[in-house]
Design a protein around this motif. Structure first.
Motif, PDB file in Angstrom:
ATOM      1  N   MET A   1      33.166 -84.918 -49.527  1.00  0.00           N
ATOM      2  CA  MET A   1      33.527 -83.976 -50.562  1.00  0.00           C
ATOM      3  C   MET A   1      32.713 -82.705 -50.424  1.00  0.00           C
ATOM      4  SD  MET A   1      34.343 -86.213 -53.962  1.00  0.00           S
ATOM      5  CE  MET A   1      32.943 -87.285 -53.883  1.00  0.00           C
ATOM      6  N   GLY A   2      31.425 -82.790 -50.286  1.00  0.00           N
ATOM      7  CA  GLY A   2      30.613 -81.616 -50.014  1.00  0.00           C
ATOM      8  C   GLY A   2      30.013 -80.977 -51.249  1.00  0.00           C
ATOM      9  N   TRP A   3      28.993 -80.162 -50.998  1.00  0.00           N
ATOM     10  CA  TRP A   3      28.261 -79.548 -52.106  1.00  0.00           C
ATOM     11  C   TRP A   3      29.073 -78.509 -52.868  1.00  0.00           C
ATOM     12  CZ3 TRP A   3      27.199 -74.411 -52.360  1.00  0.00           C
ATOM     13  CH2 TRP A   3      27.278 -73.684 -51.172  1.00  0.00           C
ATOM     14  N   PRO A   4      30.000 -77.747 -52.250  1.00  0.00           N
ATOM     15  CA  PRO A   4      30.761 -76.795 -53.073  1.00  0.00           C
ATOM     16  C   PRO A   4      31.565 -77.476 -54.183  1.00  0.00           C
ATOM     17  CG  PRO A   4      30.994 -76.230 -50.758  1.00  0.00           C
ATOM     18  CD  PRO A   4      30.317 -77.559 -50.803  1.00  0.00           C
ATOM     19  N   LEU A   5      32.173 -78.619 -53.856  1.00  0.00           N
ATOM     20  CA  LEU A   5      32.926 -79.348 -54.879  1.00  0.00           C
ATOM     21  C   LEU A   5      31.992 -79.903 -55.943  1.00  0.00           C
ATOM     22  CD1 LEU A   5      35.579 -80.469 -55.960  1.00  0.00           C
ATOM     23  CD2 LEU A   5      35.294 -82.425 -54.430  1.00  0.00           C
ATOM     24  N   MET A   6      30.822 -80.365 -55.544  1.00  0.00           N
ATOM     25  CA  MET A   6      29.861 -80.913 -56.514  1.00  0.00           C
ATOM     26  C   MET A   6      29.367 -79.833 -57.478  1.00  0.00           C
ATOM     27  SD  MET A   6      29.416 -84.118 -55.858  1.00  0.00           S
ATOM     28  CE  MET A   6      29.507 -85.319 -54.578  1.00  0.00           C
ATOM     29  N   VAL A   7      29.012 -78.680 -56.941  1.00  0.00           N
ATOM     30  CA  VAL A   7      28.511 -77.588 -57.794  1.00  0.00           C
ATOM     31  C   VAL A   7      29.620 -77.087 -58.718  1.00  0.00           C
ATOM     32  CG1 VAL A   7      27.649 -75.205 -57.760  1.00  0.00           C
ATOM     33  CG2 VAL A   7      26.692 -76.899 -56.202  1.00  0.00           C
ATOM     34  N   THR A   8      30.828 -76.939 -58.183  1.00  0.00           N
ATOM     35  CA  THR A   8      31.952 -76.491 -59.003  1.00  0.00           C
ATOM     36  C   THR A   8      32.253 -77.492 -60.108  1.00  0.00           C
ATOM     37  OG1 THR A   8      32.878 -75.348 -57.089  1.00  0.00           O
ATOM     38  CG2 THR A   8      34.355 -75.747 -58.930  1.00  0.00           C
ATOM     39  N   VAL A  48      36.994 -90.858 -59.708  1.00  0.00           N
ATOM     40  CA  VAL A  48      38.303 -90.576 -59.089  1.00  0.00           C
ATOM     41  C   VAL A  48      38.230 -90.767 -57.576  1.00  0.00           C
ATOM     42  CG1 VAL A  48      40.006 -88.764 -58.655  1.00  0.00           C
ATOM     43  CG2 VAL A  48      39.087 -89.081 -60.937  1.00  0.00           C
ATOM     44  N   ALA A  49      37.136 -90.321 -56.954  1.00  0.00           N
ATOM     45  CA  ALA A  49      37.012 -90.487 -55.506  1.00  0.00           C
ATOM     46  C   ALA A  49      36.957 -91.967 -55.132  1.00  0.00           C
ATOM     47  CB  ALA A  49      35.767 -89.763 -55.007  1.00  0.00           C
ATOM     48  N   LEU A  50      36.213 -92.779 -55.891  1.00  0.00           N
ATOM     49  CA  LEU A  50      36.151 -94.214 -55.615  1.00  0.00           C
ATOM     50  C   LEU A  50      37.501 -94.880 -55.850  1.00  0.00           C
ATOM     51  CD1 LEU A  50      32.687 -95.037 -57.184  1.00  0.00           C
ATOM     52  CD2 LEU A  50      33.280 -95.123 -54.763  1.00  0.00           C
ATOM     53  N   PHE A  98      41.018 -81.663 -56.415  1.00  0.00           N
ATOM     54  CA  PHE A  98      40.237 -81.049 -55.342  1.00  0.00           C
ATOM     55  C   PHE A  98      39.555 -82.026 -54.391  1.00  0.00           C
ATOM     56  CE2 PHE A  98      40.314 -77.962 -58.839  1.00  0.00           C
ATOM     57  CZ  PHE A  98      40.925 -76.910 -58.180  1.00  0.00           C
ATOM     58  N   SER A  99      39.614 -83.334 -54.636  1.00  0.00           N
ATOM     59  CA  SER A  99      39.008 -84.273 -53.676  1.00  0.00           C
ATOM     60  C   SER A  99      40.084 -84.797 -52.736  1.00  0.00           C
ATOM     61  CB  SER A  99      38.310 -85.421 -54.403  1.00  0.00           C
ATOM     62  OG  SER A  99      39.245 -86.279 -55.006  1.00  0.00           O
ATOM     63  N   PRO A 100      39.693 -85.102 -51.499  1.00  0.00           N
ATOM     64  CA  PRO A 100      40.697 -85.547 -50.524  1.00  0.00           C
ATOM     65  C   PRO A 100      41.182 -86.963 -50.799  1.00  0.00           C
ATOM     66  CG  PRO A 100      38.509 -85.666 -49.578  1.00  0.00           C
ATOM     67  CD  PRO A 100      38.362 -85.021 -50.927  1.00  0.00           C
ATOM     68  N   GLY A 101      42.314 -87.310 -50.196  1.00  0.00           N
ATOM     69  CA  GLY A 101      42.812 -88.675 -50.248  1.00  0.00           C
ATOM     70  C   GLY A 101      42.200 -89.483 -49.105  1.00  0.00           C
ATOM     71  N   TYR A 102      42.280 -90.794 -49.190  1.00  0.00           N
ATOM     72  CA  TYR A 102      41.684 -91.655 -48.180  1.00  0.00           C
ATOM     73  C   TYR A 102      42.690 -92.704 -47.738  1.00  0.00           C
ATOM     74  CZ  TYR A 102      37.350 -89.545 -49.667  1.00  0.00           C
ATOM     75  OH  TYR A 102      36.372 -88.649 -49.953  1.00  0.00           O
ATOM     76  N   GLU A 135      44.142 -86.904 -45.979  1.00  0.00           N
ATOM     77  CA  GLU A 135      44.889 -85.728 -46.410  1.00  0.00           C
ATOM     78  C   GLU A 135      43.943 -84.745 -47.086  1.00  0.00           C
ATOM     79  OE1 GLU A 135      46.557 -87.204 -50.633  1.00  0.00           O
ATOM     80  OE2 GLU A 135      47.450 -88.127 -48.866  1.00  0.00           O
ATOM     81  N   LYS A 136      44.362 -83.516 -47.040  1.00  0.00           N
ATOM     82  CA  LYS A 136      43.576 -82.483 -47.721  1.00  0.00           C
ATOM     83  C   LYS A 136      43.838 -82.599 -49.222  1.00  0.00           C
ATOM     84  CE  LYS A 136      43.435 -79.273 -43.931  1.00  0.00           C
ATOM     85  NZ  LYS A 136      42.111 -78.815 -43.681  1.00  0.00           N
ATOM     86  N   PRO A 137      42.918 -82.073 -50.013  1.00  0.00           N
ATOM     87  CA  PRO A 137      43.148 -82.099 -51.457  1.00  0.00           C
ATOM     88  C   PRO A 137      44.391 -81.293 -51.828  1.00  0.00           C
ATOM     89  CG  PRO A 137      41.040 -81.052 -50.916  1.00  0.00           C
ATOM     90  CD  PRO A 137      41.663 -81.479 -49.640  1.00  0.00           C
ATOM     91  N   PRO A 138      44.998 -81.626 -52.985  1.00  0.00           N
ATOM     92  CA  PRO A 138      46.190 -80.871 -53.410  1.00  0.00           C
ATOM     93  C   PRO A 138      45.928 -79.374 -53.555  1.00  0.00           C
ATOM     94  CG  PRO A 138      45.918 -82.827 -54.757  1.00  0.00           C
ATOM     95  CD  PRO A 138      44.703 -82.720 -53.880  1.00  0.00           C
ATOM     96  N   LEU A 139      44.738 -79.007 -54.012  1.00  0.00           N
ATOM     97  CA  LEU A 139      44.378 -77.589 -54.171  1.00  0.00           C
ATOM     98  C   LEU A 139      43.034 -77.336 -53.494  1.00  0.00           C
ATOM     99  CD1 LEU A 139      45.210 -77.067 -57.948  1.00  0.00           C
ATOM    100  CD2 LEU A 139      46.531 -76.257 -56.016  1.00  0.00           C
ATOM    101  N   GLN A 140      42.849 -76.145 -53.021  1.00  0.00           N
ATOM    102  CA  GLN A 140      41.575 -75.755 -52.425  1.00  0.00           C
ATOM    103  C   GLN A 140      40.678 -75.148 -53.512  1.00  0.00           C
ATOM    104  OE1 GLN A 140      40.693 -76.286 -49.184  1.00  0.00           O
ATOM    105  NE2 GLN A 140      42.630 -77.387 -48.997  1.00  0.00           N
TER     106      GLN A 140
END
Length: 177
Positions: A1-8, A48-50, A98-102, A135-140
């Motif tokens: 997921m990365g730090w940008p998603l965490m901070v946002t 949601v990610a889990l 904003f989180s990817p699918g697995y 897959e990429k997240p639905p929105l960037q």
């Protein structure tokens, strides 16, 4: 997921929690701001990610943690369950959009896997074998920040928010009097 998603997610959780507080508490003479909504938003993002990874034991543990926060919010008068709920909902929304699918790979879950594993060792330690983003997240996140910036610029009352935020960071206590 990365730090940008965490901070946002953290910042959106703070705003979402305080918005819920201002909308659903009748005696909202007291302005609340703090990290409670942001911390619970990170828990919502993790939930949601889990769930997307289909990790049922970890998802159950996350729900237990959130229920403990809500119980403590009932006991302590300084914690607001409204802020916790708003933050959790904000984090869940960030996770959904904003989180990817697995996906699970049966070949990689085997002990002597033949499939090529392109993931780094750090990723594999954190995620376990057989789970790959598919897959990429639905929105960037760029879309989120563009919408947030346009909302700030479109409202005359909110145009001062970025400069006040910077003043508060550079000179702590300046805004509180």
């Amino acid at each position: 997921m990365g730090w940008p998603l965490m901070v946002t997610t953290y910042l959106f959780g703070i705003i979402g929690g305080n918005y819920f507080y201002s909308q659903f508490i009748e005696d909202n003479m007291m302005t609340c701001i703090g990290s409670q909504g942001g911390v619970v938003a990170l828990a919502g993002l993790s939930f949601v990610a889990l769930t997307k990874m289909r990790k049922k034991p970890e998802t159950t543990k996350m729900l237990r943690s959130i229920s403990i926060v809500l119980i403590v919010g009932l006991i302590l008068p300084t914690l607001s369950n409204t802020i916790s709920f708003g933050g959790f909902l904000s984090g869940c929304l960030m996770g959904i959009f904003f989180s990817p699918g697995y996906r699970r790979s049966y070949g990689q879950r085997r002990k002597n896997a033949i499939d090529f594993d392109s993931a780094s060792p750090e990723y594999r330690r954190a995620m376990g074998f057989g789970i790959m983003p598919n897959e990429k997240p639905p929105l960037q996140l760029r879309v989120f920040w563009a919408l947030a910036l346009s909302c700030l610029l479109s409202s005359p009352q909110l145009r001062q928010a970025p400069s006040m935020f910077l003043r508060g960071l550079l000179n702590p206590g300046y805004l509180s009097g």
